[in-house]
Design an enzyme around this catalytic site. Structure first.
Site, PDB file in Angstrom:
ATOM      1  NE  ARG A   1       3.894   6.104   4.880  1.00 39.93           N
ATOM      2  CZ  ARG A   1       3.854   8.098   4.509  1.00 39.93           C
ATOM      3  NH1 ARG A   1       4.700   8.275   3.560  1.00 39.93           N
ATOM      4  NH2 ARG A   1       3.509   8.089   5.208  1.00 39.93           N
TER       5      ARG A   1
ATOM      6  CD  GLU B   1       0.570  11.532  -5.795  1.00 41.15           C
ATOM      7  OE1 GLU B   1       0.180  10.079  -5.304  1.00 41.15           O
ATOM      8  OE2 GLU B   1       1.653  11.873  -5.614  1.00 41.15           O
TER       9      GLU B   1
END
Length: 178
Positions: free
Chosen positions: A67, A104
């Site tokens: 992104r 994560e």
């Protein structure tokens, strides 16, 4: 940027539970790009913030896979500087610097073309989301390996409760705190 602009961008973000795996709530930036006025507000905010915060010229905007590739070139063009992508391992030709980073939900490797960022360059890192700071920290490592300096990390969204900013070697600017 007005409070209205920020609320508009927030309202456009997609939310996906259990993506890419169970327990993760994924905030999706892509729907914002369906609204050109919201994109303009977001990019203008970043450029205004960078220009008003940094007296010295920015040499490079580094965008993170994937992104950051949407945001980085637009910001770099407005700043009149270079754009350099940081990609997942094995996607870039030529001599690359590498950094392993924690996400994560696992570990990954980032690469950047070694010749793309010159020694002593002043660099802004841009991405959609700051969570644990793993991927942004990996990009900072790549920039240091090139002998350059990250002057700021810029994000659309920040999950402040994860304290990712504490892991980074430069100040953080986030448009939206989640």
């Amino acid at each position: 940027m007005t409070h209205h602009d920020i609320e508009r961008i927030k309202s456009l973000l997609g939310t996906h539970e259990d993506f890419p795996q169970k327990g993760i709530v994924f905030k999706d930036l892509f729907p914002v790009f369906q609204d050109p006025t919201a994109v303009e507000a977001m990019i203008s905010n970043f450029v205004h913030h960078i220009n008003s915060t940094h007296e010295e010229k920015i040499d490079v905007v580094v965008g993170l896979d994937a992104r950051g590739f949407l945001l980085g070139p637009l910001v770099a063009m407005r700043l009149g500087c270079a754009f350099v992508p940081v990609r997942k391992q094995g996607k870039l030709p030529g001599e690359c610097v590498k950094a392993v980073y924690e996400k994560e939900y696992g570990q990954d490797v980032f690469e950047m073309q070694k010749s793309a960022v010159k020694p002593n360059a002043r660099v802004i890192v841009i991405d959609d989301l700051l969570a644990t700071g793993g991927s942004a920290g990996g990009a900072g490592d790549l920039i240091r390996q090139c002998g350059a300096k990250t002057v700021e990390y810029v994000f659309v969204m920040e999950l402040a409760f994860l304290s990712g900013a504490k892991k980074l070697d430069a100040p953080v600017y986030s448009l939206i705190q989640l």
